[in-house]
Write a protein that holds these residues in place. Structure first.
Motif, PDB file in Angstrom:
ATOM      1  N   GLU A  17       3.337   6.928   9.326  1.00 42.32           N
ATOM      2  CA  GLU A  17       3.966   5.842  10.093  1.00 42.32           C
ATOM      3  C   GLU A  17       4.350   4.661   9.178  1.00 42.32           C
ATOM      4  O   GLU A  17       5.375   4.029   9.369  1.00 42.32           O
ATOM      5  N   PHE A  18       3.512   4.401   8.156  1.00 48.19           N
ATOM      6  CA  PHE A  18       3.761   3.292   7.233  1.00 48.19           C
ATOM      7  C   PHE A  18       3.903   3.813   5.809  1.00 48.19           C
ATOM      8  O   PHE A  18       3.149   4.698   5.405  1.00 48.19           O
ATOM      9  N   ALA A  19       4.849   3.233   5.061  1.00 42.34           N
ATOM     10  CA  ALA A  19       4.986   3.601   3.643  1.00 42.34           C
ATOM     11  C   ALA A  19       3.706   3.207   2.912  1.00 42.34           C
ATOM     12  O   ALA A  19       3.193   2.092   3.083  1.00 42.34           O
ATOM     13  N   PHE A  20       3.172   4.152   2.094  1.00 44.50           N
ATOM     14  CA  PHE A  20       1.891   3.938   1.398  1.00 44.50           C
ATOM     15  C   PHE A  20       2.018   4.589   0.027  1.00 44.50           C
ATOM     16  O   PHE A  20       1.993   5.815  -0.084  1.00 44.50           O
ATOM     17  N   VAL A  53      -4.681   1.785   8.823  1.00 43.08           N
ATOM     18  CA  VAL A  53      -3.454   1.821   9.610  1.00 43.08           C
ATOM     19  C   VAL A  53      -3.592   0.935  10.862  1.00 43.08           C
ATOM     20  O   VAL A  53      -2.653   0.249  11.266  1.00 43.08           O
ATOM     21  N   LYS A  54      -4.809   0.893  11.397  1.00 39.68           N
ATOM     22  CA  LYS A  54      -5.044   0.061  12.598  1.00 39.68           C
ATOM     23  C   LYS A  54      -4.889  -1.422  12.250  1.00 39.68           C
ATOM     24  O   LYS A  54      -4.423  -2.213  13.066  1.00 39.68           O
ATOM     25  N   ARG A  55      -5.297  -1.799  11.047  1.00 40.48           N
ATOM     26  CA  ARG A  55      -5.156  -3.199  10.627  1.00 40.48           C
ATOM     27  C   ARG A  55      -3.666  -3.558  10.541  1.00 40.48           C
ATOM     28  O   ARG A  55      -3.259  -4.637  10.942  1.00 40.48           O
ATOM     29  N   LEU A  56      -2.856  -2.652   9.992  1.00 47.18           N
ATOM     30  CA  LEU A  56      -1.423  -2.940   9.853  1.00 47.18           C
ATOM     31  C   LEU A  56      -0.784  -3.120  11.232  1.00 47.18           C
ATOM     32  O   LEU A  56       0.006  -4.050  11.440  1.00 47.18           O
ATOM     33  N   ARG A  57      -1.172  -2.229  12.164  1.00 41.64           N
ATOM     34  CA  ARG A  57      -0.606  -2.339  13.522  1.00 41.64           C
ATOM     35  C   ARG A  57      -1.009  -3.661  14.146  1.00 41.64           C
ATOM     36  O   ARG A  57      -0.173  -4.386  14.704  1.00 41.64           O
ATOM     37  N   LEU A  58      -2.296  -3.991  14.025  1.00 39.87           N
ATOM     38  CA  LEU A  58      -2.815  -5.223  14.610  1.00 39.87           C
ATOM     39  C   LEU A  58      -2.114  -6.455  14.042  1.00 39.87           C
ATOM     40  O   LEU A  58      -1.802  -7.405  14.751  1.00 39.87           O
ATOM     41  N   LEU A  59      -1.818  -6.410  12.747  1.00 39.95           N
ATOM     42  CA  LEU A  59      -1.216  -7.564  12.083  1.00 39.95           C
ATOM     43  C   LEU A  59       0.310  -7.564  12.202  1.00 39.95           C
ATOM     44  O   LEU A  59       0.970  -8.493  11.754  1.00 39.95           O
ATOM     45  N   GLY A  60       0.857  -6.488  12.772  1.00 38.99           N
ATOM     46  CA  GLY A  60       2.313  -6.394  12.937  1.00 38.99           C
ATOM     47  C   GLY A  60       3.043  -6.244  11.613  1.00 38.99           C
ATOM     48  O   GLY A  60       4.176  -6.733  11.474  1.00 38.99           O
ATOM     49  N   SER A  63       4.562  -2.240   6.273  1.00 38.09           N
ATOM     50  CA  SER A  63       4.254  -1.291   5.197  1.00 38.09           C
ATOM     51  C   SER A  63       2.954  -1.708   4.501  1.00 38.09           C
ATOM     52  O   SER A  63       2.499  -2.850   4.646  1.00 38.09           O
ATOM     53  N   PHE A  64       2.399  -0.781   3.726  1.00 32.43           N
ATOM     54  CA  PHE A  64       1.199  -1.101   2.954  1.00 32.43           C
ATOM     55  C   PHE A  64       1.504  -2.104   1.840  1.00 32.43           C
ATOM     56  O   PHE A  64       0.623  -2.824   1.390  1.00 32.43           O
ATOM     57  N   ARG A  65       2.777  -2.140   1.385  1.00 36.91           N
ATOM     58  CA  ARG A  65       3.152  -3.148   0.379  1.00 36.91           C
ATOM     59  C   ARG A  65       2.912  -4.551   0.942  1.00 36.91           C
ATOM     60  O   ARG A  65       2.318  -5.416   0.308  1.00 36.91           O
ATOM     61  N   GLU A  66       3.349  -4.746   2.223  1.00 38.47           N
ATOM     62  CA  GLU A  66       3.143  -6.057   2.865  1.00 38.47           C
ATOM     63  C   GLU A  66       1.652  -6.340   3.015  1.00 38.47           C
ATOM     64  O   GLU A  66       1.199  -7.466   2.833  1.00 38.47           O
ATOM     65  N   TYR A  67       0.897  -5.285   3.356  1.00 34.39           N
ATOM     66  CA  TYR A  67      -0.554  -5.460   3.518  1.00 34.39           C
ATOM     67  C   TYR A  67      -1.190  -5.868   2.187  1.00 34.39           C
ATOM     68  O   TYR A  67      -2.039  -6.766   2.137  1.00 34.39           O
TER      69      TYR A  67
END
Ligand SMILES: C[S@@+](CC[C@H](N)C(=O)[O-])C[C@H]1O[C@@H](n2cnc3c(N)ncnc32)[C@H](O)[C@@H]1O
Length: 293
Positions: A17-20, A53-60, A63-67
């Protein structure tokens, strides 16, 4: 494929779902290691993805780059803590590795409790307590030998890096399925049933609670405790650390244990013979006579 190209590439994750990328993985693994001691090798990349992945969804985030930008930035301290908490393994249960409690009951607690009865000080530490089953098991073992233990100078410090786990441990509320490993006679004495409309849960009674102090504490950080401990439990956490971190922490335990203090470790952990401990029972160590303390 060159090493650097490999590092740029995406980690093959189910769903995706997210680029990693591998460079995202390496940054996350580095921050987790620096913050907790936990080692994440490349074989853990899928685990990292699925836990975060749940953290990324929660934070809106997209991608993992943004995280990675968030957790490595100067305002990222709270999320770094949440990331580390997401990467910890919190599996535990009451009276896990029961032989430690049997050994304490037969060979260690009788003299410690005598000391407490004579007005002396007794301290124990559950140093990676997760959701509390380990320190409560220690408290129940003490109470099985000395019902009035909370009226003496006997305390169990229960600490963990993860604030959510410390909060759960402090709440001390468990589902009936979690109680199977508590001996029947202790269940009746040390648990209170709580009925809600949909379920029954069990709350730890006052006597064991009075023996325990819960704190957030990262084993890698300086330890604020002043006095020494008679018993330390450090079980099923060192296994996630590299050898150098493990040895550093084993030696710090040696410095904070009483000279005849006991250290109980997890079933797949070992203390090197070159350090200050000698094995006295299964995964149970005592400081060597004359060891630096
Ligand atoms: C698998 S549980 C072990 C629980 C219990 N000791 C047992 O053996 O059942 C590991 C715990 O270690 C904690 N932990 C991981 N790194 C830590 C650190 N650097 N300092 C303190 N606790 C840590 C985790 O949050 C987790 O609750």
């Amino acid at each position: 494929m060159s090493e650097s190209l490999h590092r740029q590439q995406e980690v093959p994750v189910p769903g995706g779902e997210f680029a990693f990328s591998w460079s995202d993985f390496r940054m996350i693994a580095g921050l987790v290691h620096a913050g907790s001691g936990i080692v994440l090798n490349e074989g853990k990349a899928n685990l990292v993805y699925s836990r975060l992945v749940k953290r990324l969804r929660l934070l809106g985030l997209g991608s993992f780059r943004e995280y990675c930008t968030l957790v490595s930035g100067k305002d990222g301290a709270d999320e770094r803590q949440a990331m580390i908490a997401a990467m910890t393994t919190n599996v535990t249960r009451f009276f896990r590795e029961e032989h430690h409690f049997d050994y304490l009951k037969a060979s260690v607690l009788p003299s410690l409790l005598d000391r407490a009865r004579r007005g002396g000080r007794v301290r124990m530490w559950s140093s990676a307590c997760s959701s509390g089953e380990e320190p409560y098991s220690l408290a129940l073992t003490v109470l099985s030998l000395m019902g009035d233990a909370p009226d003496h100078d006997l305390l169990i410090l229960a600490s963990d890096l993860d604030p959510n786990m410390v909060a759960r441990a402090r709440a001390g509320t468990y589902d009936v399925r979690q109680l199977d490993s508590i001996p029947h006679d202790l269940r009746a004495k040390c648990l209170k049933a709580q009925r809600s409309r949909s379920a029954i849960s069990y709350e730890i009674a006052d006597a064991p609670r009075r023996l325990i102090r819960f704190r957030e504490l990262n084993l890698l950080d300086p330890w604020p405790m002043k006095g020494r401990f008679d018993v330390i439990f450090c079980r099923n956490v060192m296994i996630y650390f590299d050898e150098e971190t493990q040895n550093r922490i084993w030696q710090r335990f040696a410095q904070i244990l009483e000279p005849d203090g006991i250290l109980c470790i997890g079933h797949s952990e070992r203390i090197p013979a070159s350090l200050s401990f000698e094995l006295v029972a299964q995964t149970t160590y005592r400081l060597r006579p004359g060891a630096v303390a």
